[in-house]
Write a protein that holds these residues in place. Structure first.
Motif, PDB file in Angstrom:
ATOM      1  N   ARG A 281       0.821  -1.206   0.000  1.00 37.19           N
ATOM      2  CA  ARG A 281       0.000   0.000   0.000  1.00 37.19           C
ATOM      3  C   ARG A 281       0.860   1.263   0.000  1.00 37.19           C
ATOM      4  N   PHE A 282       1.934   1.258   0.804  1.00 38.15           N
ATOM      5  CA  PHE A 282       2.798   2.446   0.883  1.00 38.15           C
ATOM      6  C   PHE A 282       4.030   2.250   0.001  1.00 38.15           C
ATOM      7  N   SER A 283       4.359   3.298  -0.745  1.00 40.97           N
ATOM      8  CA  SER A 283       5.466   3.157  -1.691  1.00 40.97           C
ATOM      9  C   SER A 283       6.801   3.031  -0.957  1.00 40.97           C
ATOM     10  N   ASP A 284       6.865   3.515   0.303  1.00 40.76           N
ATOM     11  CA  ASP A 284       8.121   3.389   1.041  1.00 40.76           C
ATOM     12  C   ASP A 284       8.017   2.292   2.100  1.00 40.76           C
ATOM     13  N   CYS A 285       7.137   1.306   1.826  1.00 42.41           N
ATOM     14  CA  CYS A 285       6.892   0.217   2.766  1.00 42.41           C
ATOM     15  C   CYS A 285       8.204  -0.498   3.096  1.00 42.41           C
ATOM     16  N   THR A 286       8.456  -0.735   4.384  1.00 40.45           N
ATOM     17  CA  THR A 286       9.672  -1.462   4.781  1.00 40.45           C
ATOM     18  C   THR A 286       9.339  -2.935   5.024  1.00 40.45           C
ATOM     19  N   HIS A 287       8.086  -3.303   4.751  1.00 39.43           N
ATOM     20  CA  HIS A 287       7.591  -4.665   4.918  1.00 39.43           C
ATOM     21  C   HIS A 287       7.750  -5.112   6.371  1.00 39.43           C
ATOM     22  N   GLY A 288       7.581  -4.162   7.266  1.00 40.62           N
ATOM     23  CA  GLY A 288       7.628  -4.432   8.704  1.00 40.62           C
ATOM     24  C   GLY A 288       6.213  -4.559   9.228  1.00 40.62           C
ATOM     25  N   ASN A 289       5.718  -3.483   9.801  1.00 36.12           N
ATOM     26  CA  ASN A 289       4.375  -3.550  10.391  1.00 36.12           C
ATOM     27  C   ASN A 289       3.332  -2.759   9.620  1.00 36.12           C
ATOM     28  N   GLU A 290       3.712  -2.233   8.469  1.00 38.56           N
ATOM     29  CA  GLU A 290       2.774  -1.410   7.712  1.00 38.56           C
ATOM     30  C   GLU A 290       1.545  -2.221   7.308  1.00 38.56           C
ATOM     31  N   PRO A 291       0.369  -1.582   7.374  1.00 42.28           N
ATOM     32  CA  PRO A 291      -0.829  -2.272   6.868  1.00 42.28           C
ATOM     33  C   PRO A 291      -0.768  -2.386   5.345  1.00 42.28           C
ATOM     34  N   GLY A 292      -1.398  -3.402   4.793  1.00 48.95           N
ATOM     35  CA  GLY A 292      -1.472  -3.559   3.339  1.00 48.95           C
ATOM     36  C   GLY A 292      -0.137  -3.935   2.730  1.00 48.95           C
ATOM     37  N   CYS A 293       0.715  -4.667   3.481  1.00 47.26           N
ATOM     38  CA  CYS A 293       2.028  -5.062   2.952  1.00 47.26           C
ATOM     39  C   CYS A 293       1.906  -6.380   2.184  1.00 47.26           C
ATOM     40  N   ALA A 294       2.098  -6.301   0.881  1.00 49.88           N
ATOM     41  CA  ALA A 294       1.936  -7.484   0.022  1.00 49.88           C
ATOM     42  C   ALA A 294       3.075  -8.484   0.233  1.00 49.88           C
ATOM     43  N   VAL A 295       4.253  -7.979   0.585  1.00 49.90           N
ATOM     44  CA  VAL A 295       5.409  -8.853   0.788  1.00 49.90           C
ATOM     45  C   VAL A 295       5.174  -9.755   2.002  1.00 49.90           C
ATOM     46  N   ARG A 296       4.736  -9.131   3.117  1.00 47.96           N
ATOM     47  CA  ARG A 296       4.490  -9.921   4.328  1.00 47.96           C
ATOM     48  C   ARG A 296       3.373 -10.932   4.100  1.00 47.96           C
ATOM     49  N   ALA A 297       2.339 -10.508   3.377  1.00 49.21           N
ATOM     50  CA  ALA A 297       1.221 -11.418   3.091  1.00 49.21           C
ATOM     51  C   ALA A 297       1.722 -12.634   2.311  1.00 49.21           C
ATOM     52  N   ALA A 298       2.625 -12.385   1.346  1.00 45.04           N
ATOM     53  CA  ALA A 298       3.146 -13.479   0.523  1.00 45.04           C
ATOM     54  C   ALA A 298       4.037 -14.409   1.341  1.00 45.04           C
ATOM     55  N   LEU A 299       4.769 -13.835   2.286  1.00 44.48           N
ATOM     56  CA  LEU A 299       5.611 -14.650   3.162  1.00 44.48           C
ATOM     57  C   LEU A 299       4.731 -15.558   4.013  1.00 44.48           C
ATOM     58  N   GLU A 300       3.635 -14.955   4.547  1.00 48.09           N
ATOM     59  CA  GLU A 300       2.741 -15.712   5.420  1.00 48.09           C
ATOM     60  C   GLU A 300       2.025 -16.827   4.674  1.00 48.09           C
ATOM     61  N   SER A 301       1.631 -16.550   3.430  1.00 43.66           N
ATOM     62  CA  SER A 301       0.901 -17.566   2.662  1.00 43.66           C
ATOM     63  C   SER A 301       1.857 -18.619   2.092  1.00 43.66           C
ATOM     64  N   GLY A 302       3.163 -18.355   2.184  1.00 41.23           N
ATOM     65  CA  GLY A 302       4.132 -19.312   1.641  1.00 41.23           C
ATOM     66  C   GLY A 302       4.423 -19.088   0.170  1.00 41.23           C
ATOM     67  N   GLU A 303       3.790 -18.083  -0.417  1.00 43.23           N
ATOM     68  CA  GLU A 303       4.003 -17.788  -1.841  1.00 43.23           C
ATOM     69  C   GLU A 303       5.435 -17.301  -2.074  1.00 43.23           C
ATOM     70  N   LEU A 304       5.977 -16.606  -1.084  1.00 41.19           N
ATOM     71  CA  LEU A 304       7.345 -16.086  -1.194  1.00 41.19           C
ATOM     72  C   LEU A 304       8.219 -16.733  -0.131  1.00 41.19           C
ATOM     73  N   ASP A 305       9.392 -17.176  -0.586  1.00 36.86           N
ATOM     74  CA  ASP A 305      10.351 -17.827   0.278  1.00 36.86           C
ATOM     75  C   ASP A 305      11.155 -16.760   1.024  1.00 36.86           C
ATOM     76  N   ALA A 306      11.295 -16.916   2.340  1.00 41.64           N
ATOM     77  CA  ALA A 306      11.991 -15.900   3.148  1.00 41.64           C
ATOM     78  C   ALA A 306      13.447 -15.743   2.686  1.00 41.64           C
ATOM     79  N   ALA A 307      14.087 -16.862   2.325  1.00 45.12           N
ATOM     80  CA  ALA A 307      15.498 -16.801   1.899  1.00 45.12           C
ATOM     81  C   ALA A 307      15.632 -16.004   0.603  1.00 45.12           C
ATOM     82  N   ARG A 308      14.607 -16.153  -0.263  1.00 45.98           N
ATOM     83  CA  ARG A 308      14.644 -15.433  -1.535  1.00 45.98           C
ATOM     84  C   ARG A 308      14.504 -13.926  -1.295  1.00 45.98           C
ATOM     85  N   LEU A 309      13.621 -13.575  -0.363  1.00 46.59           N
ATOM     86  CA  LEU A 309      13.444 -12.164  -0.036  1.00 46.59           C
ATOM     87  C   LEU A 309      14.733 -11.592   0.541  1.00 46.59           C
ATOM     88  N   GLU A 310      15.367 -12.375   1.411  1.00 47.06           N
ATOM     89  CA  GLU A 310      16.593 -11.919   2.056  1.00 47.06           C
ATOM     90  C   GLU A 310      17.685 -11.712   1.001  1.00 47.06           C
TER      91      GLU A 310
END
Ligand SMILES: Nc1nc2c(ncn2[C@@H]2O[C@H](COP(=O)(O)OP(=O)(O)OP(=O)(O)O)[C@@H](O)[C@H]2O)c(=O)[nH]1
Ligand SMILES: [Mg+2]
Ligand SMILES: [Zn+2]
Length: 359
Positions: A281-310
Motif C-alpha cells: 500500500r505504501f510506496s516506502d513500505c519497509t515490509h515491517g508492520n505497515e498495513p497492506g504489505c503485500a510482501v508480508r502477506a506473501a511470506l505468510e501464505s508461503g508464496e514467497l520464500d523468506a530466503a529469496r526475499l533476504e
C-alpha cells in the motif's frame, strides 16, 4: 566464412567507416595474456592492439573474447594490428578483483549465457540468482546447465527444483561423461549464435566443450584432481566453433560474477519480489508492520520464500554499495545522509541523557 562466426548485415553497416580506411573485420576467438587470436576472412591469426588504440581506448574498451575488431592484416606474417572495436551487442562485465577494480569485459556479443552448476556440488540457489542477475544485465539470455548428471541419482528432481527459481530460464541437464543431454544443449545454440559457459572452476565447462565438439579441444582437469577446487585449469577465454554451427566460449572458472550496475538484471531475476513490493500500500513500505504489505502477506501464505526475499535485499544493498563506490555524486549524497543520521542520533542521545540527568 565470417558468417559462421556470426558476421551480419548490421555488423557490415557498422564496419563501413573502418572499411573506408582499408581495414578488415575480425572476431576475437582467444583472449589470453599476450597477443589476441582472431579469425578473419583470411583465416586465423595473432593480433595486437595498435599503440594509438591502447592510448585512446576507454575503460572496458580493450577487445575481449567475442568482440568484432577492425584490423590491418600482414598476411605473410599471419599477424594483424587492431585499430578499433565495433559496438557490442551484449557484454558480460565484471569488476576485476583487487585494487584499481577496472571494469573487465569477460565476453562480448554473446547471445546465450550458459550458467553451469555441477550436480556434484552443493547447489546454491543464491549463487544462481547472482549469476542470473548478471546474465540478464549482459543482454544475453540465460540458460542453466546442470553438469555431471551421472553423479546425482536424483538429478531430474533437482533440475525441477532449480527450474522453479530461474524466472523462466530453461534448465539443461547434461553429463559429458555419460554423453546425455548434449544434443538438446547443442540445439539451443543456433547457427551464427554465440553462447558463453560461465561457472565455478571444476564444474566441467571445458569437458562439456570437448564433448560438444567431439574432440579434446580444451585442456581439462585430470580425473584424480577432481576435488582440487583451488586450481583453475582453463586460464584463457576461447571461442570454439561447434560442428552443427554456433559458437561456444569457454571461460576460466569464477567464483562470483560481481555485480556491476546490475539494476535491471536484478529486477528481471526478482520480478516476483518486485511485483509484490509494488503491490504494497505504501510506496516506502519497509515490509515491517505497515498495513497492506503485500510482501508480508506473501511470506505468510508461503508464496514467497523468506530466503529469496533476504537474498533480494542483500543483492539490492550490495548493488547500491557498488554504485556508490563508482559514482562520486551518489557517494557524497550517501555520506551526507549518514553524517545527518549520526548528528540526529547524537542529538537524540543528548536529549535522552538530559532526561535522565535528574534521576
Ligand atoms: N562424473 C563426471 N565428471 C565430469 C563431467 N564433466 C567433467 N567432469 C570432471 O570434472 C573435472 C573438471 O572438469 P573441467 O572441464 O576441467 O572443469 P572446468 O569447469 O573447465 O574448470 P576450470 O577450467 O578450472 O574453470 C574433471 O576431472 C572432469 O573429468 C561429467 O559429466 N561427469
Ligand atoms: Mg576449463
Ligand atoms: Zn511491504
Amino acid at each position: 566464412m565470417l558468417e559462421t562466426y556470426g558476421w551480419s548485415e548490421t555488423l557490415r553497416r557498422q564496419f563501413q567507416s573502418f572499411a573506408a580506411e582499408g581495414l578488415t573485420p575480425g572476431r576475437v576467438i582467444i583472449h589470453q595474456r599476450g597477443p589476441y587470436r582472431i579469425v578473419t576472412e583470411a583465416g586465423e591469426m595473432a593480433a595486437e592492439m595498435s599503440g594509438r588504440f591502447v592510448r585512446e581506448a576507454e575503460m572496458g574498451g580493450f577487445p575481449a573474447a567475442g568482440d568484432w575488431v577492425a584490423v590491418s592484416v600482414r598476411l605473410p606474417e599471419r599477424a594483424a594490428t587492431i585499430h578499433g572495436v565495433l559496438p557490442r551487442r551484449t557484454a558480460f562485465i565484471r569488476k576485476a578483483a583487487g585494487r584499481g577494480r577496472m571494469a573487465q569485459v569477460v565476453a562480448a556479443n554473446v547471445d546465450i549465457a550458459f550458467l553451469a552448476l555441477s550436480l556434484n556440488d552443493d547447489l546454491n540457489p543464491r549463487r544462481l540468482e547472482r549469476y542470473l542477475a548478471a546474465a540478464h544485465e549482459s543482454g544475453a539470455r540465460p540458460e542453466i546447465v546442470l553438469t555431471k548428471a551421472d553423479l546425482a541419482p536424483d538429478a531430474a528432481r533437482i533440475a525441477a527444483e532449480i527450474g522453479a527459481v530461474t524466472g523462466g530460464a530453461p534448465v539443461h541437464l547434461v553429463s559429458s561423461r555419460a554423453g546425455t543431454g548434449l544434443e538438446t544443449l547443442r540445439a539451443a545454440i543456433k547457427a551464427g549464435e554465440t553462447a558463453v559457459l560461465l561457472g565455478s572452476s571444476g564444474v566441467g565447462k571445458s569437458t562439456l566443450v570437448n564433448a560438444l565438439v567431439g574432440e579434446a579441444r580444451m585442456a581439462t582437469r585430470a580425473i584424480r584432481e577432481d576435488d582440487d577446487k583451488g586450481r583453475h585449469t582453463t586460464t584463457h577465454r576461447e571461442l570454439v566453433l561447434l560442428p552443427g554451427g554456433g559458437l561456444l566460449l569457454d571461460t576460466p572458472g569464477m567464483r562470483e560474477l560481481a555485480l556491476w550496475e546490475a539494476d535491471d538484471g536484478l529486477s528481471q531475476t526478482f520480478e516476483d519480489v518486485e511485483a509484490l513490493v509494488a503491490a504494497c500500500r505504501f510506496s516506502d513500505c519497509t515490509h515491517g508492520n505497515e498495513p497492506g504489505c503485500a510482501v508480508r502477506a506473501a511470506l505468510e501464505s508461503g508464496e514467497l520464500d523468506a530466503a529469496r526475499l533476504e537474498s533480494f535485499g542483500k543483492l539490492k544493498g550490495e548493488l547500491a554499495h557498488e554504485q556508490r563506490k563508482e559514482d562520486p555524486l551518489a557517494r557524497a549524497a550517501h555520506k551526507k545522509l549518514w553524517a545527518g543520521r549520526t548528528k540526529a542520533n547524537r542529538a537524540r542521545y543528548r536529549a535522552r541523557d538530559a532526561e535522565h540527568d535528574g534521576d
